[in-house]
Design a protein around this motif. Sequence first.
Motif, PDB file in Angstrom:
ATOM      1  N   LEU A 105      37.697  36.309  28.700  1.00 49.53           N
ATOM      2  CA  LEU A 105      38.923  36.306  29.505  1.00 49.53           C
ATOM      3  C   LEU A 105      39.802  35.107  29.169  1.00 49.53           C
ATOM      4  N   THR A 106      39.176  33.955  29.032  1.00 50.82           N
ATOM      5  CA  THR A 106      39.929  32.732  28.738  1.00 50.82           C
ATOM      6  C   THR A 106      40.601  32.812  27.383  1.00 50.82           C
ATOM      7  N   ALA A 107      39.869  33.282  26.369  1.00 53.37           N
ATOM      8  CA  ALA A 107      40.441  33.371  25.021  1.00 53.37           C
ATOM      9  C   ALA A 107      41.619  34.332  24.986  1.00 53.37           C
ATOM     10  N   LEU A 108      41.513  35.474  25.667  1.00 53.67           N
ATOM     11  CA  LEU A 108      42.572  36.471  25.647  1.00 53.67           C
ATOM     12  C   LEU A 108      43.843  35.978  26.325  1.00 53.67           C
ATOM     13  N   PHE A 109      43.702  35.302  27.457  1.00 61.66           N
ATOM     14  CA  PHE A 109      44.873  34.916  28.241  1.00 61.66           C
ATOM     15  C   PHE A 109      45.428  33.536  27.872  1.00 61.66           C
ATOM     16  N   MET A 110      44.603  32.648  27.321  1.00 65.79           N
ATOM     17  CA  MET A 110      45.024  31.258  27.122  1.00 65.79           C
ATOM     18  C   MET A 110      45.329  30.878  25.673  1.00 65.79           C
ATOM     19  N   THR A 111      45.037  31.769  24.710  1.00 65.49           N
ATOM     20  CA  THR A 111      45.302  31.442  23.307  1.00 65.49           C
ATOM     21  C   THR A 111      46.770  31.094  23.033  1.00 65.49           C
TER      22      THR A 111
ATOM     23  N   GLY B 264      39.514  20.479  35.866  1.00 68.31           N
ATOM     24  CA  GLY B 264      39.941  20.688  34.485  1.00 68.31           C
ATOM     25  C   GLY B 264      41.246  19.999  34.165  1.00 68.31           C
ATOM     26  N   GLY B 265      42.194  19.997  35.109  1.00 71.17           N
ATOM     27  CA  GLY B 265      43.479  19.338  34.891  1.00 71.17           C
ATOM     28  C   GLY B 265      43.339  17.841  34.726  1.00 71.17           C
ATOM     29  N   ILE B 266      42.503  17.231  35.552  1.00 67.18           N
ATOM     30  CA  ILE B 266      42.270  15.782  35.451  1.00 67.18           C
ATOM     31  C   ILE B 266      41.626  15.446  34.109  1.00 67.18           C
ATOM     32  N   ALA B 267      40.595  16.190  33.747  1.00 62.66           N
ATOM     33  CA  ALA B 267      39.885  15.929  32.490  1.00 62.66           C
ATOM     34  C   ALA B 267      40.784  16.151  31.281  1.00 62.66           C
ATOM     35  N   ALA B 268      41.618  17.202  31.320  1.00 60.89           N
ATOM     36  CA  ALA B 268      42.510  17.501  30.193  1.00 60.89           C
ATOM     37  C   ALA B 268      43.528  16.393  29.975  1.00 60.89           C
ATOM     38  N   THR B 269      44.095  15.884  31.052  1.00 60.80           N
ATOM     39  CA  THR B 269      45.100  14.822  30.940  1.00 60.80           C
ATOM     40  C   THR B 269      44.508  13.564  30.315  1.00 60.80           C
ATOM     41  N   LEU B 270      43.341  13.162  30.767  1.00 63.17           N
ATOM     42  CA  LEU B 270      42.735  11.912  30.306  1.00 63.17           C
ATOM     43  C   LEU B 270      42.229  11.995  28.869  1.00 63.17           C
ATOM     44  N   THR B 271      41.956  13.191  28.377  1.00 66.63           N
ATOM     45  CA  THR B 271      41.387  13.330  27.032  1.00 66.63           C
ATOM     46  C   THR B 271      42.375  13.886  26.004  1.00 66.63           C
ATOM     47  N   THR B 272      43.647  14.023  26.369  1.00 63.80           N
ATOM     48  CA  THR B 272      44.641  14.541  25.423  1.00 63.80           C
ATOM     49  C   THR B 272      44.787  13.694  24.158  1.00 63.80           C
ATOM     50  N   PRO B 273      44.784  12.338  24.221  1.00 64.02           N
ATOM     51  CA  PRO B 273      44.880  11.575  22.968  1.00 64.02           C
ATOM     52  C   PRO B 273      43.805  11.937  21.950  1.00 64.02           C
ATOM     53  N   ALA B 274      42.576  12.161  22.396  1.00 63.03           N
ATOM     54  CA  ALA B 274      41.511  12.564  21.474  1.00 63.03           C
ATOM     55  C   ALA B 274      41.776  13.957  20.921  1.00 63.03           C
ATOM     56  N   ASP B 275      42.400  14.823  21.718  1.00 64.70           N
ATOM     57  CA  ASP B 275      42.745  16.162  21.255  1.00 64.70           C
ATOM     58  C   ASP B 275      43.816  16.095  20.175  1.00 64.70           C
TER      59      ASP B 275
ATOM     60  N   VAL C 197      51.588  19.408  28.161  1.00 65.53           N
ATOM     61  CA  VAL C 197      51.958  20.475  29.102  1.00 65.53           C
ATOM     62  C   VAL C 197      51.274  21.797  28.741  1.00 65.53           C
ATOM     63  N   PRO C 198      51.386  22.289  27.480  1.00 65.15           N
ATOM     64  CA  PRO C 198      50.656  23.530  27.168  1.00 65.15           C
ATOM     65  C   PRO C 198      49.145  23.365  27.258  1.00 65.15           C
ATOM     66  N   ARG C 199      48.654  22.149  27.004  1.00 67.78           N
ATOM     67  CA  ARG C 199      47.206  21.914  27.158  1.00 67.78           C
ATOM     68  C   ARG C 199      46.796  22.072  28.613  1.00 67.78           C
ATOM     69  N   LEU C 200      47.603  21.517  29.539  1.00 69.26           N
ATOM     70  CA  LEU C 200      47.311  21.672  30.966  1.00 69.26           C
ATOM     71  C   LEU C 200      47.456  23.126  31.397  1.00 69.26           C
ATOM     72  N   LEU C 201      48.503  23.792  30.881  1.00 69.00           N
ATOM     73  CA  LEU C 201      48.718  25.195  31.225  1.00 69.00           C
ATOM     74  C   LEU C 201      47.571  26.078  30.740  1.00 69.00           C
ATOM     75  N   LYS C 202      46.891  25.626  29.684  1.00 62.10           N
ATOM     76  CA  LYS C 202      45.739  26.381  29.192  1.00 62.10           C
ATOM     77  C   LYS C 202      44.444  25.927  29.869  1.00 62.10           C
ATOM     78  N   VAL C 203      44.193  24.615  29.862  1.00 55.43           N
ATOM     79  CA  VAL C 203      42.875  24.112  30.252  1.00 55.43           C
ATOM     80  C   VAL C 203      42.597  24.277  31.738  1.00 55.43           C
ATOM     81  N   ALA C 204      43.576  23.932  32.598  1.00 53.08           N
ATOM     82  CA  ALA C 204      43.327  24.010  34.039  1.00 53.08           C
ATOM     83  C   ALA C 204      42.974  25.430  34.492  1.00 53.08           C
TER      84      ALA C 204
END
Length: 346
Positions: A25-31, A245-256, A315-322
């Motif tokens: 489900l995640t792959a289909l909707f968040m890609t 997920g939103g908190i974790a995504a924000t803090l780890t974006t530089p590594a991404d 922003v797209p990372r948060l829109l996907k990850v959260a």
Amino acid sequence: MANNSNPSPIKPYQQIIASGSGAVLTALFMTPFDVIKVRLQSQTSNAVRQSSIKSPQLPTKSVSSSVLSSATCRHYMTHQQAHYYTGTIDTLSKIVRAEGFRVLWSGLTPALCVSIPTVVIYFTSYMKAKQLLGYNEKSPNPILPVIAGACSRIFAVTTVSPFELFRTKMQSEKVPYRKLFQIVRTSLSEEGPRVLWRGLLPTLWRDIPFSMIYWFNYESLRAYLVRSNIPVDSYATFACGALAGGIAATLTTPADVAKTYRQIDLGRSKYSANNGCINCSSTLANQPIQSTRTLTILLHILRVEGPKGLFAGLVPRLLKVAPACAIMITSFESLKTFFQRMNTSG
């Protein structure tokens, strides 16, 4: 989702179904959000490389031959010059206009190859590690999910890293499967099997802290609801998963950003007339292979692009990850509860 004081354990195949369904489900909707994020991060990466050519600040290493044809090089330069992305909506509209709607699902096949085994391995090993560490929901130790999350993530990410490499490469630019296989084959002949784990270190830099932060927040939020006698139903699980997920995504974006920087390097070597790239621009032709050290890459991005460069694609990372985290954990918990009840009644 009702709390069960003594739930029946679920069987291995049930655990695979519970975790794998959320991955699909995640792959289909968040890609599409992942494609947008990678394009924005690729743009930052290319800007940093342009600066490196004008004023080299990172150590370089030479390579033996070209991996891309002149047509691919011309396409790459034209694509980068014609499309400067200024944000999430702008990137979306330009991708659709220039390349078509289907491009938003670029890399879906490797995404499924990544997400399904990753999630199955990840959730199975996390639940097992948490059990072995003696985690108790009635009297939770917040450090145990952190340890379990880190260990399970290392195992899962290392296992599927080659598929993650292919997915990122396909999403960074329009690369057909035939060209991707050619790139991989040539890269393997030049650098050996270790090239398939390119970007693993920054991925671990991103995913281990992400997993630790995510599970700490998710289990803490869940424990708070339990202590407050608030039903931990599907809605509550979805909210806890999205927030964690939103908190974790924000803090780890530089590594991404660093991970994307390394992985889109696959197939970009030094070009010359002898290896078929006669018409490439001098900038691309003299482009060096940059340092593979994650911290060096991050510091250089910071110098060239400033703090915004470290959070390119946030922003797209948060829109996907959260929502992805919310869908994943809700699907898993719901199906786990269903199988527990089925096993109890059976």
